[in-house]
Design an enzyme around this catalytic site. Structure first.
Site, PDB file in Angstrom:
ATOM      1  N   CYS A  90      23.614  12.872   1.780  1.00  0.00           N
ATOM      2  CA  CYS A  90      24.529  11.755   1.528  1.00  0.00           C
ATOM      3  C   CYS A  90      24.224  11.077   0.194  1.00  0.00           C
ATOM      4  CB  CYS A  90      24.423  10.775   2.693  1.00  0.00           C
ATOM      5  SG  CYS A  90      25.246   9.224   2.395  1.00  0.00           S
ATOM      6  N   CYS A  93      28.099  11.818   0.089  1.00  0.00           N
ATOM      7  CA  CYS A  93      28.926  10.602   0.122  1.00  0.00           C
ATOM      8  C   CYS A  93      28.836   9.761  -1.158  1.00  0.00           C
ATOM      9  CB  CYS A  93      28.508   9.691   1.274  1.00  0.00           C
ATOM     10  SG  CYS A  93      27.737  10.493   2.673  1.00  0.00           S
ATOM     11  N   LYS A 120      29.967  11.425  -4.544  1.00  0.00           N
ATOM     12  CA  LYS A 120      31.397  11.697  -4.328  1.00  0.00           C
ATOM     13  C   LYS A 120      32.226  10.427  -4.475  1.00  0.00           C
ATOM     14  CE  LYS A 120      33.141  10.910  -0.604  1.00  0.00           C
ATOM     15  NZ  LYS A 120      33.192  11.762   0.569  1.00  0.00           N
ATOM     16  N   ALA A 163      15.868  17.154  11.783  1.00  0.00           N
ATOM     17  CA  ALA A 163      16.980  16.468  11.092  1.00  0.00           C
ATOM     18  C   ALA A 163      17.167  17.104   9.728  1.00  0.00           C
ATOM     19  CB  ALA A 163      16.689  14.975  10.978  1.00  0.00           C
ATOM     20  N   ARG A 186      23.367  23.091   4.227  1.00  0.00           N
ATOM     21  CA  ARG A 186      23.647  23.346   2.807  1.00  0.00           C
ATOM     22  C   ARG A 186      24.944  24.140   2.695  1.00  0.00           C
ATOM     23  NH1 ARG A 186      18.885  22.546  -0.455  1.00  0.00           N
ATOM     24  NH2 ARG A 186      20.099  23.256  -2.233  1.00  0.00           N
ATOM     25  N   TYR A 212      37.514  18.810   3.865  1.00  0.00           N
ATOM     26  CA  TYR A 212      37.606  17.544   3.150  1.00  0.00           C
ATOM     27  C   TYR A 212      36.781  17.545   1.865  1.00  0.00           C
ATOM     28  CZ  TYR A 212      33.568  14.600   4.737  1.00  0.00           C
ATOM     29  OH  TYR A 212      32.372  14.033   4.970  1.00  0.00           O
ATOM     30  N   GLU A 240      38.451  16.542  -1.692  1.00  0.00           N
ATOM     31  CA  GLU A 240      37.906  15.402  -2.440  1.00  0.00           C
ATOM     32  C   GLU A 240      37.475  15.823  -3.850  1.00  0.00           C
ATOM     33  OE1 GLU A 240      36.225  12.571   1.172  1.00  0.00           O
ATOM     34  OE2 GLU A 240      34.820  13.894   0.160  1.00  0.00           O
ATOM     35  N   VAL A 247      45.305  23.281   5.428  1.00  0.00           N
ATOM     36  CA  VAL A 247      44.554  22.216   4.781  1.00  0.00           C
ATOM     37  C   VAL A 247      43.943  21.322   5.860  1.00  0.00           C
ATOM     38  CG1 VAL A 247      44.910  20.098   3.454  1.00  0.00           C
ATOM     39  CG2 VAL A 247      45.904  22.233   2.653  1.00  0.00           C
ATOM     40  N   LEU A 250      20.280  24.288   8.409  1.00  0.00           N
ATOM     41  CA  LEU A 250      19.032  24.877   7.861  1.00  0.00           C
ATOM     42  C   LEU A 250      17.979  25.127   8.946  1.00  0.00           C
ATOM     43  CD1 LEU A 250      18.536  22.857   4.544  1.00  0.00           C
ATOM     44  CD2 LEU A 250      19.259  25.230   4.819  1.00  0.00           C
ATOM     45  N   PRO A 278      26.993   8.049   8.979  1.00  0.00           N
ATOM     46  CA  PRO A 278      26.744   6.985   9.962  1.00  0.00           C
ATOM     47  C   PRO A 278      26.516   7.529  11.380  1.00  0.00           C
ATOM     48  CG  PRO A 278      28.683   6.496   8.643  1.00  0.00           C
ATOM     49  CD  PRO A 278      28.326   7.920   8.371  1.00  0.00           C
ATOM     50  N   PHE A 287      38.406  10.901   1.030  1.00  0.00           N
ATOM     51  CA  PHE A 287      38.616  10.181  -0.224  1.00  0.00           C
ATOM     52  C   PHE A 287      39.401  11.043  -1.201  1.00  0.00           C
ATOM     53  CE2 PHE A 287      35.186   7.993   1.896  1.00  0.00           C
ATOM     54  CZ  PHE A 287      35.535   6.668   1.725  1.00  0.00           C
ATOM     55  N   HIS A 347      49.282 -10.715   5.040  1.00  0.00           N
ATOM     56  CA  HIS A 347      50.298 -10.341   4.061  1.00  0.00           C
ATOM     57  C   HIS A 347      49.854 -10.741   2.665  1.00  0.00           C
ATOM     58  CE1 HIS A 347      54.246  -8.991   3.003  1.00  0.00           C
ATOM     59  NE2 HIS A 347      54.487 -10.115   2.350  1.00  0.00           N
ATOM     60  N   GLU A 374      48.333  -4.286   7.189  1.00  0.00           N
ATOM     61  CA  GLU A 374      49.245  -4.981   8.106  1.00  0.00           C
ATOM     62  C   GLU A 374      50.352  -4.058   8.622  1.00  0.00           C
ATOM     63  OE1 GLU A 374      51.934  -8.051   6.645  1.00  0.00           O
ATOM     64  OE2 GLU A 374      51.906  -7.173   4.648  1.00  0.00           O
TER      65      GLU A 374
END
Ligand code: FAD
Ligand code: NA7
Length: 488
Positions: A53, A58, A61, A157, A161, A197, A201, A221, A289, A336, A367, A464, A469
């Site tokens: 990240c 993230c 990017k 953890a 890759r 994604y 991006e 896509v 990995l 997250p 994004f 507004h 909204e």
């Protein structure tokens, strides 16, 4: 008896999930060590502590996306009366400044992360870890030395890759997201293979920065996302100048005498094509990995199909070994998610907590140049899960106020709400394409956690003038066949 081990917890992988678990565990009184080691990419890119990240995901990017948005804003500013001295130069002339600014930010985050671990008394070991047995981890250091540690509990953890396709020249001449953010020269005309994604991006910001960007799509896509939304995102990108080659697969990459890359590909009819690019970026998915960990030494099972780990409540088939983050089978590959699961796991292991990670209704945002944020189910999934007759889809195209003066294209600004059509009309999916989609969808994801219903959404007073909204204003159902384009 945990006293027979050097550590209460050893974490292999110092990325989003591993660091979150390690920091939480020390807060709860555990003695903790973290192994983190970055094997350089085939291209030679390497980076510091903190995982995907921070270094190659993230963060860089989002910064490059922001650079692209700013380029757009400079041109819009003139329409609002700003005098822009001279014609703004595009980043094409100065890739280095952008790349250096991004890399300097990353280095500062690496540093802060290291200091934080030291202050918290987490032992950080810059070694490539593998299992010797289910309580022993060996770390291979840069100089080849091995460091052996024992632990009562171990968390895997190690993340993943980027994969490369098995075609001539791919490994030799291609790059991936591991390289693009630190590339030592401007990428130039770029072919992006893969329409997940990450592919979208990267193509989006490269095009926004002024580079010629082409996406090669094998099938559809944004597989896994609501396909109506995915196609709107792609159409918008196409209108902004990103090229799409559909139903095509690369076959070979060759380097020409002038240093440029000749890419050969095959279309759906089996016909061969070729074109020349400066850069070819593979974004065809990521590989966990786990094999390098020698999981068999500890008895940890990994899935043959994707090398991921199936771990109910983050516990592997070996009772003292756990896993969080991108290595987990069928869990969202998001920072997250890894952080939250890591924290909750540490609390269960060392803090008498019983709280489990809830992987449902996790919001996310693509994004792309015009961003796409969503939470809950896409329309296809909702139909499969509940049946078409049991859902109602509300939708609207809308016009962001700030798009009028610079006459920006608004034809892809769109919101969609999917609700059950039973008595309580619970909302099961919310989708938003428009500016700041992540900021818009985050709050709604909390509302969905609180079991948001369509009547409650309708009784929510909007802010507004915002794009968010629009969610409080949707009333047109797809089933009514009414035109969802704004009438004014
Ligand atoms: P990682 O963060 O990958 O950390 C694993 C660490 O373990 C790495 O440092 C690795 O080098 C190290 N390691 C591996 N093997 C060993 C070993 N044997 N010994 C020691 N260390 C080892 N997510 C979002 O939420 N939002 C985004 O906008 C977003 N954008 C992304 C953009 C890109 C280009 C990419 C590639 C990913 C993006 N992600 C995004 C996904 C996010 O980065 C991952 O979900 C997250 O980093 C996963 O965390 P993790 O802890 O599982 O693994
Ligand atoms: P994804 O989301 O798995 O997408 C991979 C894309 O690459 C997808 O469009 C695939 O098409 C395509 N693909 C896969 N293999 C090939 C080959 N061999 N040739 C051409 N195209 C291919 O991966 P990302 O890299 O975007 O992101 C990985 C995760 O990291 C993602 O979930 C984020 O959360 C973070 P397909 O649809 O399979 O035909």
């Amino acid at each position: 008896d945990s006293t027979k081990y050097q550590y209460d917890l050893v974490v292999i992988g110092g990325g989003s999930g591993g660091l979150a678990a390690a920091k939480e565990a020390v807060e709860l009184g555990a003695k903790v060590a973290v192994f983190d080691y970055v094997t350089p990419s085939p291209r030679g890119s390497k980076w510091g502590l903190g995982g995907t990240c921070v270094n190659v995901g993230c963060i860089p990017k989002k910064l490059m996306h922001q650079a692209a948005l700013l380029g757009e804003a400079i041109h819009e500013a003139a329409a609002f009366g700003w005098q822009i001295p001279g014609e703004p130069k595009s980043i094409i002339n100065d890739w280095d400044s952008l790349k250096n600014a991004v890399q300097n930010h990353i280095k500062s985050v690496n540093w802060v992360t290291r200091v934080e671990l030291r202050n918290k008394n987490v032992d950080y070991i810059n070694g490539n870890g593998y299992f010797k047995d289910n309580h022993t981890v060996v770390g291979v250091m840069k100089n080849g030395d091995e460091k052996v540690v024992t632990a009562d509990k171990i968390i895997i953890a190690v993340g993943g890759r980027p994969r490369y396709p098995d075609i001539p020249g791919a490994l030799e001449y291609g790059i991936t997201s591991d390289d693009i953010f630190s590339l030592d020269h401007a990428p130039g005309k770029t072919l992006i293979v893969g329409a997940g994604y990450i592919g979208l991006e990267c193509a989006g910001f490269l095009n926004g920065l002024g580079y010629d960007a082409t996406i090669m799509v094998r099938s559809i896509v944004l597989r896994g996302f609501d396909q109506q939304m995915a196609n709107l995102v792609a159409e918008e990108m196409e209108q902004r100048g990103v090229h799409f080659i559909y139903q095509a697969k690369p076959k070979a990459v060759k380097k020409q005498d002038d240093g440029r890359l000749m890419v050969h590909w095959v279309d759906k009819n089996g016909e061969m094509h070729q074109d020349i690019y400066d850069t070819i970026l593979f974004a065809i998915g990521r590989e966990a990995l786990t094999v390098q960990l020698k999981p068999e030494n500890a008895g940890v099972q990994i899935l043959q199909e994707n090398k991921k780990i199936f771990a109910e409540n983050e516990q592997t088939n070996v009772s003292n070994i756990f896993a969080v983050g991108d290595v987990l089978h069928k869990r969202p590959e998001l920072t997250p998610v890894a952080i939250h699961a890591g924290k909750l796991l540490a609390r269960r292991l060392f803090g008498n907590s019983v709280e489990q990670m809830d992987y449902t209704n996790v919001a996310t945002t693509v994004f792309s140049p015009l961003e796409y944020g969503c939470v809950g189910m896409g329309e296809e999934d909702a139909i499969t899960h509940y049946g078409k007759e049991n859902i109602e889809v509300y939708h609207a195209f809308y016009k962001p106020t700030e798009f009028f003066i610079p006459q920006k294209n608004m034809s892809h600004c769109y919101v969609k709400v999917i609700a059950l059509n039973n008595a309580d009309e619970r909302i099961v999916g919310m989708h938003f394409i428009g500016p700041h989609a992540g900021e818009v969808i985050q709050g709604f994801s909390a509302a969905i956690k609180c079991k948001l219903t369509f009547p409650i959404l309708k009784s929510t007073v909007g802010i507004h003038p915002t794009s968010a909204e629009e969610f409080t204003r949707v009333f047109i159902t797809k089933s009514s066949g009414m035109d969802p384009t704004p009438q004014s």
